[in-house]
Design a protein around this motif. Structure first.
Motif, PDB file in Angstrom:
ATOM      1  N   ALA A  39     131.671   0.929  36.410  1.00  3.81           N
ATOM      2  CA  ALA A  39     132.299   2.014  35.648  1.00  3.81           C
ATOM      3  C   ALA A  39     131.290   2.729  34.755  1.00  3.81           C
ATOM      4  CB  ALA A  39     133.442   1.458  34.800  1.00  3.81           C
ATOM      5  N   ALA A  40     130.025   2.345  34.828  1.00  3.34           N
ATOM      6  CA  ALA A  40     128.987   2.965  33.989  1.00  3.34           C
ATOM      7  C   ALA A  40     128.799   4.422  34.383  1.00  3.34           C
ATOM      8  CB  ALA A  40     127.670   2.205  34.142  1.00  3.34           C
ATOM      9  N   PRO A  41     128.339   5.242  33.433  1.00  4.13           N
ATOM     10  CA  PRO A  41     128.025   6.620  33.794  1.00  4.13           C
ATOM     11  C   PRO A  41     126.852   6.672  34.761  1.00  4.13           C
ATOM     12  CG  PRO A  41     127.318   6.142  31.549  1.00  4.13           C
ATOM     13  CD  PRO A  41     128.059   4.940  32.036  1.00  4.13           C
ATOM     14  N   SER A  42     126.858   7.671  35.606  1.00  5.92           N
ATOM     15  CA  SER A  42     125.808   7.810  36.607  1.00  5.92           C
ATOM     16  C   SER A  42     125.507   9.287  36.819  1.00  5.92           C
ATOM     17  CB  SER A  42     126.264   7.173  37.921  1.00  5.92           C
ATOM     18  OG  SER A  42     125.360   7.443  38.955  1.00  5.92           O
ATOM     19  N   ALA A  43     124.235   9.638  36.696  1.00  9.72           N
ATOM     20  CA  ALA A  43     123.838  11.037  36.878  1.00  9.72           C
ATOM     21  C   ALA A  43     124.271  11.523  38.258  1.00  9.72           C
ATOM     22  CB  ALA A  43     122.320  11.172  36.727  1.00  9.72           C
ATOM     23  N   MET A  44     124.969  12.659  38.279  1.00  9.58           N
ATOM     24  CA  MET A  44     125.471  13.280  39.505  1.00  9.58           C
ATOM     25  C   MET A  44     126.312  12.311  40.335  1.00  9.58           C
ATOM     26  SD  MET A  44     122.130  15.699  40.421  1.00  9.58           S
ATOM     27  CE  MET A  44     121.513  14.520  41.566  1.00  9.58           C
ATOM     28  N   ASN A  45     126.863  11.281  39.672  1.00  7.70           N
ATOM     29  CA  ASN A  45     127.687  10.259  40.325  1.00  7.70           C
ATOM     30  C   ASN A  45     126.971   9.615  41.515  1.00  7.70           C
ATOM     31  OD1 ASN A  45     130.047   8.706  40.255  1.00  7.70           O
ATOM     32  ND2 ASN A  45     131.025   9.962  41.822  1.00  7.70           N
ATOM     33  N   PHE A  46     125.651   9.470  41.398  1.00  7.07           N
ATOM     34  CA  PHE A  46     124.846   8.894  42.479  1.00  7.07           C
ATOM     35  C   PHE A  46     125.140   7.402  42.656  1.00  7.07           C
ATOM     36  CE2 PHE A  46     120.882   7.447  44.542  1.00  7.07           C
ATOM     37  CZ  PHE A  46     120.747   8.411  45.525  1.00  7.07           C
ATOM     38  N   ARG A  47     125.459   6.721  41.560  1.00 13.61           N
ATOM     39  CA  ARG A  47     125.808   5.290  41.576  1.00 13.61           C
ATOM     40  C   ARG A  47     124.765   4.480  42.366  1.00 13.61           C
ATOM     41  NH1 ARG A  47     131.399   4.596  40.205  1.00 13.61           N
ATOM     42  NH2 ARG A  47     131.498   2.834  41.608  1.00 13.61           N
ATOM     43  N   SER A  88     117.586   9.742  43.457  1.00 19.57           N
ATOM     44  CA  SER A  88     118.027   9.671  42.067  1.00 19.57           C
ATOM     45  C   SER A  88     116.804   9.585  41.170  1.00 19.57           C
ATOM     46  CB  SER A  88     118.914   8.437  41.846  1.00 19.57           C
ATOM     47  OG  SER A  88     119.147   8.289  40.462  1.00 19.57           O
ATOM     48  N   LEU A  89     116.641  10.577  40.327  1.00 19.63           N
ATOM     49  CA  LEU A  89     115.555  10.542  39.358  1.00 19.63           C
ATOM     50  C   LEU A  89     115.930   9.699  38.152  1.00 19.63           C
ATOM     51  CD1 LEU A  89     114.576  14.327  39.449  1.00 19.63           C
ATOM     52  CD2 LEU A  89     113.536  12.427  40.706  1.00 19.63           C
ATOM     53  N   TRP A  90     117.206   9.344  38.051  1.00 20.13           N
ATOM     54  CA  TRP A  90     117.703   8.643  36.872  1.00 20.13           C
ATOM     55  C   TRP A  90     118.278   7.275  37.194  1.00 20.13           C
ATOM     56  CZ3 TRP A  90     118.833  13.738  38.127  1.00 20.13           C
ATOM     57  CH2 TRP A  90     118.108  14.691  37.409  1.00 20.13           C
ATOM     58  N   TRP A  91     117.842   6.670  38.277  1.00 21.31           N
ATOM     59  CA  TRP A  91     118.410   5.383  38.676  1.00 21.31           C
ATOM     60  C   TRP A  91     118.232   4.322  37.593  1.00 21.31           C
ATOM     61  CZ3 TRP A  91     115.900   0.751  39.251  1.00 21.31           C
ATOM     62  CH2 TRP A  91     114.504   0.784  39.299  1.00 21.31           C
ATOM     63  N   GLU A  92     117.111   4.356  36.875  1.00 20.96           N
ATOM     64  CA  GLU A  92     116.884   3.337  35.842  1.00 20.96           C
ATOM     65  C   GLU A  92     117.865   3.491  34.685  1.00 20.96           C
ATOM     66  OE1 GLU A  92     112.247   2.254  35.896  1.00 20.96           O
ATOM     67  OE2 GLU A  92     112.688   4.404  35.824  1.00 20.96           O
ATOM     68  N   GLN A  93     118.147   4.724  34.287  1.00 19.36           N
ATOM     69  CA  GLN A  93     119.120   4.936  33.225  1.00 19.36           C
ATOM     70  C   GLN A  93     120.518   4.523  33.687  1.00 19.36           C
ATOM     71  OE1 GLN A  93     116.697   7.039  34.069  1.00 19.36           O
ATOM     72  NE2 GLN A  93     115.945   8.190  32.319  1.00 19.36           N
ATOM     73  N   ASP A  94     120.868   4.895  34.916  1.00 23.57           N
ATOM     74  CA  ASP A  94     122.175   4.521  35.455  1.00 23.57           C
ATOM     75  C   ASP A  94     122.333   3.003  35.499  1.00 23.57           C
ATOM     76  OD1 ASP A  94     122.539   7.245  35.858  1.00 23.57           O
ATOM     77  OD2 ASP A  94     122.406   7.141  38.040  1.00 23.57           O
ATOM     78  N   CYS A  95     121.305   2.318  35.984  1.00 21.07           N
ATOM     79  CA  CYS A  95     121.362   0.858  36.074  1.00 21.07           C
ATOM     80  C   CYS A  95     121.335   0.220  34.689  1.00 21.07           C
ATOM     81  CB  CYS A  95     120.230   0.320  36.943  1.00 21.07           C
ATOM     82  SG  CYS A  95     120.456   0.701  38.697  1.00 21.07           S
ATOM     83  N   GLY A  96     120.634   0.864  33.742  1.00 20.40           N
ATOM     84  CA  GLY A  96     120.629   0.366  32.365  1.00 20.40           C
ATOM     85  C   GLY A  96     122.017   0.452  31.742  1.00 20.40           C
ATOM     86  N   ALA A  97     122.721   1.546  31.989  1.00 13.50           N
ATOM     87  CA  ALA A  97     124.093   1.683  31.495  1.00 13.50           C
ATOM     88  C   ALA A  97     124.995   0.637  32.137  1.00 13.50           C
ATOM     89  CB  ALA A  97     124.610   3.093  31.770  1.00 13.50           C
TER      90      ALA A  97
END
Length: 176
Positions: free
Chosen positions: A39-47, A93-102
């Motif tokens: 349920a974490a936020p994910s940039a562009m819902n890339f998950r 995903s350029l933001w996979w680390e932030q998504d996984c951190g969340a």
């Protein structure tokens, strides 16, 4: 929402716990923790996240051996290895680390809500010890998947006081 809300209390009470009693956690609770992770936020819902759940004591011991700061994994009820898939098909995903951190933070907060303790063990940036490669090999993680971190989770054998206040010097208003 007031400062006495359950959410705020949970956030302020979350502390890194490094001592566990090893007692098993019900599968229903593990499943709910994973639902919260997703349920974490994910940039562009890339998950981009993937999770490897480790409950086997031999594997937890092996993980504790490959992570120089992960000795508590041998006492944990389970571990969650949080991984990211930076590229999927033609998408990156350029933001996979932030998504996984969340996602990792949601794991830690959900665990606390069940009365469990947890600690986040960093993996992917720690190339000095080659942790990611060792975890990848131990758990059969494919080469296109990055290992971001490990959550050690279990019933705590230690208590720590809740956080309070802000970090002095860390808050800047309008400008640095």
């Amino acid at each position: 929402m007031s400062e006495d809300s359950a959410v705020i209390k949970n956030i302020l009470s979350r502390r890194s716990i490094r001592s566990f009693d090893g007692k098993p956690v019900p599968n229903e609770q593990i499943d709910k923790i994973l639902e919260c992770a997703c349920a974490a936020p994910s940039a562009m819902n890339f998950r981009p996240w993937h999770f490897v759940i480790v409950t086997d004591k031999k594997k937890l011991n092996a993980l504790s051996d490959v992570h120089p700061y992960g000795k508590m994994l041998s006492q944990a009820s389970f571990g969650v290895v949080v991984c990211g898939e930076p590229k999927r098909g033609d998408s990156v995903s350029l933001w996979w680390e932030q998504d996984c951190g969340a996602s990792m933070q949601n794991i830690l907060l959900a665990a606390l809500d069940f009365g469990l303790g947890s600690v986040w063990l960093g993996v992917n940036r720690n190339t000095q010890f080659g942790i990611a490669e060792k975890v990848r090999e131990l758990l059969g993680i494919p080469n296109n998947i990055e290992v971001m971190g490990i959550a050690a989770v279990g019933y705590p054998k230690e208590e720590k006081p809740a956080h309070s206040g802000t970090d002095e010097g860390a808050i800047h208003k309008e400008k640095w």
